[in-house]
Enzyme design. Structure first.
Site, short mmCIF file in Angstrom:
data_model
loop_
_atom_site.label_atom_id
_atom_site.label_comp_id
_atom_site.label_asym_id
_atom_site.label_seq_id
_atom_site.Cartn_x
_atom_site.Cartn_y
_atom_site.Cartn_z
N GLU A 198 43.46 46.74 40.34
CA GLU A 198 43.86 47.56 39.19
C GLU A 198 42.92 48.74 39.01
O GLU A 198 43.35 49.84 38.66
CB GLU A 198 43.87 46.69 37.93
CG GLU A 198 44.96 45.63 37.93
CD GLU A 198 44.75 44.54 36.90
OE1 GLU A 198 45.73 43.83 36.59
OE2 GLU A 198 43.61 44.40 36.41
N ASP A 264 43.45 36.03 32.60
CA ASP A 264 43.60 35.60 31.20
C ASP A 264 42.36 34.82 30.75
O ASP A 264 41.88 34.99 29.63
CB ASP A 264 44.83 34.70 31.05
CG ASP A 264 46.13 35.41 31.37
OD1 ASP A 264 46.16 36.65 31.29
OD2 ASP A 264 47.10 34.71 31.70
#
Length: 476
Positions: A198, A264
Protein backbone atom coordinates in the site's frame (compact mmCIF):
# COMPACT_ATOMS: atom_id res chain seq x y z
CA UNK A 1 13.21 -2.82 26.96
CA UNK A 2 10.41 -4.66 28.68
CA UNK A 3 7.02 -3.72 27.28
CA UNK A 4 4.44 -2.76 29.87
CA UNK A 5 0.87 -3.43 28.85
CA UNK A 6 -1.37 -0.48 29.78
CA UNK A 7 -4.76 -0.76 31.44
CA UNK A 8 -6.66 -1.67 28.26
CA UNK A 9 -9.96 -1.39 30.12
CA UNK A 10 -9.47 2.39 30.13
CA UNK A 11 -9.38 2.53 26.32
CA UNK A 12 -12.40 3.97 24.53
CA UNK A 13 -12.20 3.66 20.75
CA UNK A 14 -14.57 4.45 17.89
CA UNK A 15 -14.14 2.32 14.76
CA UNK A 16 -15.61 3.50 11.46
CA UNK A 17 -15.19 1.77 8.13
CA UNK A 18 -15.95 -1.06 5.78
CA UNK A 19 -17.58 -3.81 7.83
CA UNK A 20 -17.93 -7.29 6.42
CA UNK A 21 -18.71 -10.86 7.36
CA UNK A 22 -16.03 -13.51 6.92
CA UNK A 23 -17.87 -16.78 6.32
CA UNK A 24 -16.12 -20.15 6.37
CA UNK A 25 -17.34 -23.45 4.93
CA UNK A 26 -14.97 -26.27 5.81
CA UNK A 27 -14.75 -30.03 5.43
CA UNK A 28 -12.69 -32.91 4.06
CA UNK A 29 -11.73 -33.34 0.43
CA UNK A 30 -11.42 -36.90 -0.84
CA UNK A 31 -12.28 -36.81 -4.54
CA UNK A 32 -12.40 -34.77 -7.73
CA UNK A 33 -15.76 -33.67 -9.13
CA UNK A 34 -16.94 -35.63 -12.20
CA UNK A 35 -18.37 -32.36 -13.54
CA UNK A 36 -15.09 -30.44 -13.67
CA UNK A 37 -11.45 -30.88 -12.53
CA UNK A 38 -12.08 -29.39 -9.09
CA UNK A 39 -12.03 -30.92 -5.59
CA UNK A 40 -15.29 -31.79 -3.87
CA UNK A 41 -15.54 -30.50 -0.30
CA UNK A 42 -17.95 -32.30 2.01
CA UNK A 43 -18.99 -29.32 4.14
CA UNK A 44 -19.12 -30.24 7.82
CA UNK A 45 -18.47 -26.90 9.50
CA UNK A 46 -20.07 -23.48 9.01
CA UNK A 47 -18.63 -20.45 10.79
CA UNK A 48 -19.20 -16.70 10.62
CA UNK A 49 -16.66 -14.16 11.91
CA UNK A 50 -16.85 -10.36 11.87
CA UNK A 51 -14.37 -8.98 9.33
CA UNK A 52 -12.92 -5.70 8.11
CA UNK A 53 -13.72 -2.80 10.44
CA UNK A 54 -15.83 -5.20 12.52
CA UNK A 55 -12.75 -7.33 13.14
CA UNK A 56 -10.90 -4.21 14.33
CA UNK A 57 -13.67 -3.49 16.83
CA UNK A 58 -13.83 -7.01 18.25
CA UNK A 59 -10.03 -7.11 18.55
CA UNK A 60 -10.26 -3.98 20.71
CA UNK A 61 -12.99 -5.57 22.82
CA UNK A 62 -11.07 -8.84 23.16
CA UNK A 63 -8.04 -6.93 24.46
CA UNK A 64 -10.28 -5.41 27.10
CA UNK A 65 -11.01 -2.02 25.57
CA UNK A 66 -14.38 -0.44 24.89
CA UNK A 67 -15.23 -0.26 21.18
CA UNK A 68 -18.11 1.29 19.30
CA UNK A 69 -18.53 0.39 15.63
CA UNK A 70 -20.08 2.24 12.71
CA UNK A 71 -20.43 0.87 9.19
CA UNK A 72 -22.72 0.33 6.22
CA UNK A 73 -24.73 -2.88 5.87
CA UNK A 74 -27.57 -4.17 3.76
CA UNK A 75 -30.99 -5.24 4.91
CA UNK A 76 -30.24 -8.95 4.79
CA UNK A 77 -29.47 -12.12 6.72
CA UNK A 78 -25.75 -11.37 6.58
CA UNK A 79 -26.24 -8.09 8.43
CA UNK A 80 -28.15 -9.98 11.13
CA UNK A 81 -25.32 -12.52 11.43
CA UNK A 82 -22.75 -9.73 11.63
CA UNK A 83 -24.76 -7.90 14.30
CA UNK A 84 -25.06 -11.05 16.38
CA UNK A 85 -21.35 -11.77 15.98
CA UNK A 86 -20.16 -8.43 17.31
CA UNK A 87 -22.78 -8.14 20.05
CA UNK A 88 -21.74 -11.54 21.37
CA UNK A 89 -18.23 -10.13 21.76
CA UNK A 90 -19.31 -6.95 23.50
CA UNK A 91 -19.47 -4.47 20.61
CA UNK A 92 -22.62 -2.48 19.87
CA UNK A 93 -23.22 -1.55 16.21
CA UNK A 94 -24.21 1.78 14.76
CA UNK A 95 -25.26 0.76 11.26
CA UNK A 96 -26.22 2.87 8.29
CA UNK A 97 -28.50 0.46 6.43
CA UNK A 98 -28.76 0.57 2.66
CA UNK A 99 -31.60 -1.17 0.86
CA UNK A 100 -30.88 -3.11 -2.31
CA UNK A 101 -27.19 -3.78 -1.57
CA UNK A 102 -25.72 -6.80 0.20
CA UNK A 103 -23.73 -6.65 3.39
CA UNK A 104 -20.16 -7.28 2.25
CA UNK A 105 -19.41 -10.98 2.66
CA UNK A 106 -16.29 -13.01 1.92
CA UNK A 107 -17.04 -16.71 1.75
CA UNK A 108 -14.02 -18.99 2.04
CA UNK A 109 -14.14 -22.70 1.24
CA UNK A 110 -11.61 -24.55 3.39
CA UNK A 111 -10.22 -28.08 3.57
CA UNK A 112 -7.36 -29.42 5.67
CA UNK A 113 -6.61 -25.90 6.90
CA UNK A 114 -6.13 -24.69 3.33
CA UNK A 115 -8.25 -22.13 1.49
CA UNK A 116 -9.50 -23.55 -1.79
CA UNK A 117 -11.78 -20.75 -2.96
CA UNK A 118 -13.04 -17.31 -1.94
CA UNK A 119 -16.35 -15.84 -3.06
CA UNK A 120 -16.99 -12.10 -2.56
CA UNK A 121 -20.51 -10.67 -2.29
CA UNK A 122 -20.39 -6.88 -2.43
CA UNK A 123 -21.37 -3.66 -4.17
CA UNK A 124 -19.51 -0.38 -3.71
CA UNK A 125 -21.18 2.32 -1.67
CA UNK A 126 -21.83 5.82 -2.99
CA UNK A 127 -20.46 9.18 -1.84
CA UNK A 128 -23.85 10.02 -0.33
CA UNK A 129 -23.97 6.75 1.62
CA UNK A 130 -20.44 7.33 2.94
CA UNK A 131 -21.24 10.89 4.00
CA UNK A 132 -24.38 9.73 5.78
CA UNK A 133 -22.36 7.17 7.74
CA UNK A 134 -19.64 9.61 8.77
CA UNK A 135 -22.16 12.28 9.79
CA UNK A 136 -23.95 9.70 11.92
CA UNK A 137 -20.76 8.95 13.85
CA UNK A 138 -19.76 12.52 14.77
CA UNK A 139 -21.61 12.56 18.14
CA UNK A 140 -19.62 9.45 19.15
CA UNK A 141 -16.39 11.49 19.15
CA UNK A 142 -17.37 13.01 22.50
CA UNK A 143 -17.18 9.56 24.11
CA UNK A 144 -13.77 8.28 22.93
CA UNK A 145 -10.03 8.99 23.04
CA UNK A 146 -9.09 7.41 19.70
CA UNK A 147 -10.93 6.89 16.41
CA UNK A 148 -9.99 4.32 13.77
CA UNK A 149 -10.82 4.62 10.09
CA UNK A 150 -10.67 1.11 8.63
CA UNK A 151 -10.66 1.67 4.88
CA UNK A 152 -10.99 -1.33 2.57
CA UNK A 153 -11.94 0.86 -0.41
CA UNK A 154 -15.50 -0.47 -0.44
CA UNK A 155 -17.03 3.00 -0.15
CA UNK A 156 -17.65 3.53 3.55
CA UNK A 157 -14.78 6.03 3.75
CA UNK A 158 -14.64 8.10 0.57
CA UNK A 159 -14.09 11.67 1.83
CA UNK A 160 -13.35 11.59 5.58
CA UNK A 161 -12.01 15.14 5.94
CA UNK A 162 -14.96 16.49 7.90
CA UNK A 163 -14.69 13.54 10.29
CA UNK A 164 -10.92 13.96 10.80
CA UNK A 165 -11.25 17.70 11.37
CA UNK A 166 -14.05 17.17 13.88
CA UNK A 167 -11.98 14.56 15.72
CA UNK A 168 -8.93 16.82 15.83
CA UNK A 169 -11.03 19.67 17.20
CA UNK A 170 -12.10 17.41 20.06
CA UNK A 171 -8.59 16.10 20.75
CA UNK A 172 -9.39 12.62 19.45
CA UNK A 173 -6.48 10.93 17.68
CA UNK A 174 -7.42 9.44 14.30
CA UNK A 175 -5.64 6.26 13.22
CA UNK A 176 -6.11 5.10 9.63
CA UNK A 177 -5.66 1.71 8.00
CA UNK A 178 -5.47 3.19 4.48
CA UNK A 179 -6.28 1.97 1.00
CA UNK A 180 -5.75 3.38 -2.46
CA UNK A 181 -3.21 5.54 -4.26
CA UNK A 182 -4.10 8.88 -2.65
CA UNK A 183 -3.40 9.45 1.03
CA UNK A 184 -4.39 13.12 0.80
CA UNK A 185 -7.96 12.24 1.77
CA UNK A 186 -6.62 11.32 5.24
CA UNK A 187 -4.94 14.72 5.72
CA UNK A 188 -4.57 15.63 9.39
CA UNK A 189 -4.80 12.08 10.72
CA UNK A 190 -2.56 11.19 13.65
CA UNK A 191 -1.19 7.89 12.31
CA UNK A 192 -1.42 5.75 9.18
CA UNK A 193 -0.61 2.02 9.06
CA UNK A 194 -0.03 1.05 5.41
CA UNK A 195 1.59 -2.24 4.56
CA UNK A 196 4.56 -2.14 2.19
CA UNK A 197 2.46 -2.75 -0.92
CA UNK A 198 0.00 0.00 0.00
CA UNK A 199 2.88 2.35 0.79
CA UNK A 200 4.59 1.73 -2.57
CA UNK A 201 1.32 2.32 -4.46
CA UNK A 202 1.48 5.89 -3.15
CA UNK A 203 5.23 6.68 -3.16
CA UNK A 204 6.64 4.31 -5.78
CA UNK A 205 9.25 1.58 -5.41
CA UNK A 206 11.23 1.73 -2.17
CA UNK A 207 14.91 1.11 -2.88
CA UNK A 208 16.36 1.08 0.64
CA UNK A 209 15.69 1.70 4.33
CA UNK A 210 16.76 5.31 3.92
CA UNK A 211 14.45 5.69 0.93
CA UNK A 212 11.52 4.31 2.93
CA UNK A 213 12.13 6.79 5.73
CA UNK A 214 12.58 9.73 3.36
CA UNK A 215 9.39 8.94 1.44
CA UNK A 216 7.40 8.47 4.64
CA UNK A 217 8.71 11.78 6.00
CA UNK A 218 7.56 13.39 2.77
CA UNK A 219 4.03 12.11 3.33
CA UNK A 220 4.03 13.32 6.93
CA UNK A 221 4.94 16.81 5.80
CA UNK A 222 2.65 16.87 2.77
CA UNK A 223 -0.49 15.66 4.55
CA UNK A 224 0.08 16.79 8.14
CA UNK A 225 0.31 13.29 9.62
CA UNK A 226 2.03 12.91 12.99
CA UNK A 227 3.39 9.42 12.34
CA UNK A 228 3.35 6.46 9.98
CA UNK A 229 3.82 2.79 10.80
CA UNK A 230 4.75 0.79 7.71
CA UNK A 231 4.17 -2.94 8.18
CA UNK A 232 6.67 -5.01 6.22
CA UNK A 233 5.77 -8.70 6.57
CA UNK A 234 8.88 -10.70 7.51
CA UNK A 235 10.89 -7.48 7.92
CA UNK A 236 8.70 -6.32 10.79
CA UNK A 237 7.55 -2.71 11.06
CA UNK A 238 9.06 0.75 10.73
CA UNK A 239 7.72 3.70 12.72
CA UNK A 240 8.44 7.13 11.23
CA UNK A 241 7.61 10.32 13.10
CA UNK A 242 8.32 13.97 12.40
CA UNK A 243 10.83 14.73 15.13
CA UNK A 244 12.35 11.41 16.26
CA UNK A 245 14.65 8.83 14.62
CA UNK A 246 12.88 6.05 12.77
CA UNK A 247 12.25 2.89 14.78
CA UNK A 248 12.66 -0.49 13.08
CA UNK A 249 10.82 -3.27 14.91
CA UNK A 250 11.69 -6.82 13.78
CA UNK A 251 8.91 -9.36 13.41
CA UNK A 252 8.23 -11.73 16.29
CA UNK A 253 6.14 -14.17 14.22
CA UNK A 254 7.64 -17.67 14.26
CA UNK A 255 4.93 -19.43 12.25
CA UNK A 256 2.65 -17.92 9.62
CA UNK A 257 -0.50 -19.88 8.78
CA UNK A 258 -2.82 -17.11 7.60
CA UNK A 259 -2.35 -13.35 7.21
CA UNK A 260 -6.11 -12.72 7.03
CA UNK A 261 -6.92 -9.78 9.29
CA UNK A 262 -3.32 -9.14 10.37
CA UNK A 263 -3.64 -5.46 9.45
CA UNK A 264 -6.83 -5.25 11.52
CA UNK A 265 -4.96 -6.66 14.50
CA UNK A 266 -2.14 -4.13 14.13
CA UNK A 267 -4.36 -1.07 14.11
CA UNK A 268 -6.68 -2.39 16.83
CA UNK A 269 -3.76 -3.08 19.18
CA UNK A 270 -2.26 0.31 18.36
CA UNK A 271 -5.54 2.11 18.99
CA UNK A 272 -6.22 0.29 22.25
CA UNK A 273 -2.71 0.87 23.58
CA UNK A 274 -2.67 4.56 22.64
CA UNK A 275 -6.14 5.13 24.09
CA UNK A 276 -4.97 3.43 27.29
CA UNK A 277 -1.97 5.75 27.59
CA UNK A 278 0.97 4.02 25.87
CA UNK A 279 3.45 6.12 23.94
CA UNK A 280 3.96 5.38 20.25
CA UNK A 281 7.03 3.09 20.49
CA UNK A 282 5.37 1.01 23.20
CA UNK A 283 2.09 0.87 21.27
CA UNK A 284 3.92 -0.23 18.11
CA UNK A 285 5.76 -2.97 20.00
CA UNK A 286 2.46 -4.20 21.41
CA UNK A 287 0.90 -4.16 17.92
CA UNK A 288 3.89 -6.03 16.49
CA UNK A 289 3.55 -8.74 19.11
CA UNK A 290 -0.20 -8.99 18.52
CA UNK A 291 0.36 -9.40 14.78
CA UNK A 292 2.86 -12.19 15.46
CA UNK A 293 0.21 -14.02 17.44
CA UNK A 294 -2.66 -13.63 14.98
CA UNK A 295 -0.80 -14.80 11.85
CA UNK A 296 -0.20 -18.12 13.60
CA UNK A 297 -3.98 -18.64 13.70
CA UNK A 298 -6.19 -19.77 10.86
CA UNK A 299 -8.67 -17.27 9.44
CA UNK A 300 -9.87 -13.96 10.83
CA UNK A 301 -8.90 -14.08 14.50
CA UNK A 302 -8.44 -11.96 17.60
CA UNK A 303 -5.75 -11.63 20.27
CA UNK A 304 -6.39 -11.60 24.01
CA UNK A 305 -4.53 -9.71 26.71
CA UNK A 306 -3.38 -13.03 28.19
CA UNK A 307 -1.90 -14.10 24.85
CA UNK A 308 -0.04 -10.79 24.68
CA UNK A 309 1.35 -11.22 28.18
CA UNK A 310 2.53 -14.76 27.39
CA UNK A 311 4.06 -13.72 24.06
CA UNK A 312 5.87 -10.76 25.57
CA UNK A 313 7.32 -12.90 28.33
CA UNK A 314 8.60 -15.38 25.74
CA UNK A 315 9.91 -12.87 23.23
CA UNK A 316 11.64 -10.33 25.49
CA UNK A 317 14.65 -9.13 23.58
CA UNK A 318 13.00 -9.73 20.19
CA UNK A 319 10.67 -6.74 20.14
CA UNK A 320 13.25 -4.35 18.73
CA UNK A 321 13.68 -2.38 21.97
CA UNK A 322 16.49 -4.30 23.65
CA UNK A 323 19.33 -3.29 21.36
CA UNK A 324 18.82 0.32 20.28
CA UNK A 325 20.69 3.20 18.74
CA UNK A 326 21.81 6.13 20.85
CA UNK A 327 19.16 8.41 19.34
CA UNK A 328 16.40 5.87 19.94
CA UNK A 329 17.55 5.46 23.53
CA UNK A 330 17.60 9.22 24.11
CA UNK A 331 13.95 9.39 23.05
CA UNK A 332 13.03 6.36 25.17
CA UNK A 333 14.66 7.97 28.20
CA UNK A 334 12.59 11.10 27.75
CA UNK A 335 9.46 8.97 27.87
CA UNK A 336 10.71 7.00 30.88
CA UNK A 337 11.42 10.17 32.82
CA UNK A 338 7.98 11.54 31.96
CA UNK A 339 6.58 8.39 33.55
CA UNK A 340 8.65 9.06 36.66
CA UNK A 341 10.84 5.99 36.21
CA UNK A 342 14.28 5.81 37.85
CA UNK A 343 16.90 4.95 35.21
CA UNK A 344 20.10 3.08 36.10
CA UNK A 345 23.05 2.84 33.70
CA UNK A 346 26.18 0.73 33.59
CA UNK A 347 28.73 -0.22 30.95
CA UNK A 348 31.29 -2.81 29.97
CA UNK A 349 32.59 -5.17 27.28
CA UNK A 350 30.57 -8.22 28.40
CA UNK A 351 32.56 -10.36 25.98
CA UNK A 352 31.64 -13.76 27.42
CA UNK A 353 28.56 -13.36 29.58
CA UNK A 354 28.96 -15.32 32.82
CA UNK A 355 27.28 -15.74 36.21
CA UNK A 356 29.18 -12.81 37.67
CA UNK A 357 27.83 -10.50 34.97
CA UNK A 358 24.27 -11.76 35.48
CA UNK A 359 24.43 -11.25 39.24
CA UNK A 360 25.91 -7.76 38.82
CA UNK A 361 23.23 -6.70 36.33
CA UNK A 362 20.49 -8.01 38.61
CA UNK A 363 21.91 -5.91 41.46
CA UNK A 364 22.04 -2.85 39.21
CA UNK A 365 18.46 -3.32 37.97
CA UNK A 366 17.18 -3.66 41.53
CA UNK A 367 18.32 -0.08 42.19
CA UNK A 368 15.82 1.45 39.75
CA UNK A 369 12.97 0.92 37.31
CA UNK A 370 15.01 0.67 34.09
CA UNK A 371 18.54 -0.49 33.30
CA UNK A 372 20.72 0.69 30.41
CA UNK A 373 23.80 -1.32 29.49
CA UNK A 374 26.31 0.58 27.31
CA UNK A 375 28.55 -1.88 25.44
CA UNK A 376 31.98 -1.26 23.90
CA UNK A 377 32.03 -1.82 20.14
CA UNK A 378 34.38 -4.45 18.70
CA UNK A 379 37.00 -1.84 17.82
CA UNK A 380 36.83 -0.40 21.33
CA UNK A 381 37.24 -3.84 22.94
CA UNK A 382 40.22 -4.63 20.73
CA UNK A 383 41.95 -1.40 21.74
CA UNK A 384 41.33 -2.11 25.43
CA UNK A 385 41.88 -5.89 25.55
CA UNK A 386 44.27 -6.52 22.66
CA UNK A 387 44.36 -8.96 19.72
CA UNK A 388 41.96 -11.87 19.86
CA UNK A 389 39.29 -9.87 21.61
CA UNK A 390 36.41 -9.64 21.57
CA UNK A 391 35.55 -13.34 21.38
CA UNK A 392 31.94 -12.44 20.55
CA UNK A 393 31.02 -9.67 18.12
CA UNK A 394 29.13 -6.65 19.41
CA UNK A 395 25.83 -7.67 17.81
CA UNK A 396 26.01 -11.06 19.56
CA UNK A 397 27.00 -9.49 22.86
CA UNK A 398 24.12 -7.02 22.62
CA UNK A 399 21.63 -9.74 21.67
CA UNK A 400 22.53 -11.84 24.71
CA UNK A 401 22.38 -8.85 27.06
CA UNK A 402 19.03 -7.72 25.65
CA UNK A 403 17.57 -11.15 26.41
CA UNK A 404 18.21 -10.76 30.15
CA UNK A 405 15.15 -9.91 32.23
CA UNK A 406 17.20 -7.38 34.19
CA UNK A 407 18.16 -5.35 31.10
CA UNK A 408 15.87 -2.83 29.42
CA UNK A 409 18.14 -1.23 26.81
CA UNK A 410 21.51 -2.11 25.30
CA UNK A 411 23.39 0.60 23.39
CA UNK A 412 26.86 0.54 21.78
CA UNK A 413 29.57 3.18 22.14
CA UNK A 414 32.72 3.51 20.04
CA UNK A 415 35.08 5.33 22.40
CA UNK A 416 37.42 3.75 24.95
CA UNK A 417 35.25 5.11 27.78
CA UNK A 418 31.50 5.77 27.92
CA UNK A 419 31.93 9.33 29.18
CA UNK A 420 30.39 10.98 26.12
CA UNK A 421 27.29 8.79 25.96
CA UNK A 422 26.76 8.96 29.73
CA UNK A 423 27.05 12.74 29.58
CA UNK A 424 24.36 12.80 26.92
CA UNK A 425 21.93 10.36 28.54
CA UNK A 426 22.44 11.42 32.18
CA UNK A 427 20.84 8.51 34.05
CA UNK A 428 19.46 8.93 37.56
CA UNK A 429 22.02 6.42 38.83
CA UNK A 430 25.35 5.38 37.27
CA UNK A 431 26.78 2.11 38.58
CA UNK A 432 30.13 0.41 37.98
CA UNK A 433 31.39 -2.94 39.17
CA UNK A 434 34.77 -3.54 40.78
CA UNK A 435 37.08 -1.57 43.06
CA UNK A 436 36.65 1.85 41.43
CA UNK A 437 36.49 5.07 43.37
CA UNK A 438 33.39 7.11 42.60
CA UNK A 439 35.45 10.09 41.45
CA UNK A 440 37.29 7.91 38.91
CA UNK A 441 34.22 6.53 37.13
CA UNK A 442 33.83 7.84 33.57
CA UNK A 443 30.80 10.10 33.32
CA UNK A 444 30.30 10.16 37.07
CA UNK A 445 31.03 13.85 37.50
CA UNK A 446 28.52 14.78 34.80
CA UNK A 447 25.81 12.57 36.33
CA UNK A 448 26.30 14.07 39.80
CA UNK A 449 26.37 17.60 38.40
CA UNK A 450 22.94 16.91 36.89
CA UNK A 451 21.59 15.75 40.24
CA UNK A 452 22.14 12.02 39.76
CA UNK A 453 24.03 9.48 41.83
CA UNK A 454 27.05 7.23 41.26
CA UNK A 455 27.51 3.87 42.99
CA UNK A 456 30.13 1.10 42.95
CA UNK A 457 28.91 -2.51 43.11
CA UNK A 458 31.03 -5.56 43.88
CA UNK A 459 31.75 -8.38 41.43
CA UNK A 460 31.64 -12.05 42.45
CA UNK A 461 35.14 -13.23 43.30
CA UNK A 462 36.88 -15.69 41.01
CA UNK A 463 34.70 -15.15 37.94
CA UNK A 464 35.98 -13.19 34.94
CA UNK A 465 36.00 -13.37 31.15
CA UNK A 466 39.80 -13.50 31.12
CA UNK A 467 39.83 -16.44 33.54
CA UNK A 468 37.25 -18.29 31.45
CA UNK A 469 39.30 -17.79 28.27
CA UNK A 470 42.48 -18.95 30.02
CA UNK A 471 40.70 -22.01 31.37
CA UNK A 472 39.40 -22.93 27.92
CA UNK A 473 42.86 -22.56 26.37
CA UNK A 474 44.48 -24.61 29.15
CA UNK A 475 42.10 -27.48 28.51
CA UNK A 476 42.51 -27.61 24.75
Amino acid sequence: MKISLPAFEKAKVLVVGDVMLDRYWAGPTARISPEAPVPVVKVEQLEDRPGGAANVAINIATLGGSASLAGIVGEDETADALTLGIQTLGVEPNWHKVAGKPTITKLRVMSRNQQLLRLDFEESYTQAESEALLAKTLPELDKVDVAVLSDYAKGAIISPQSFIQAANAKGVKVLVDPKGSDFSKYRGAYLLTPNMSEFEVVVGKVESEADLVAKAQGLLEAYDFTAMLVTRSEKGMTLITRDQPELHIPTVAREVFDVTGAGDTVISALATAIAAGSDLPQACAIANTAAGIVVAKLGTSTVTRLELIEALSLSHGETGFGAVSEDQLAYALEQAKLRGERVVMTNGCFDILHAGHVSYLQQARALGDRLIVAVNTDASVKRLKGEGRPVNTEDRRMTVLAALASVDWVVPFTEDTPQRIISRLLPDLLVKGGDYKVEDIAGGAEVMAAGGQVKVLGFEDGISTTAIIQNIMANQ
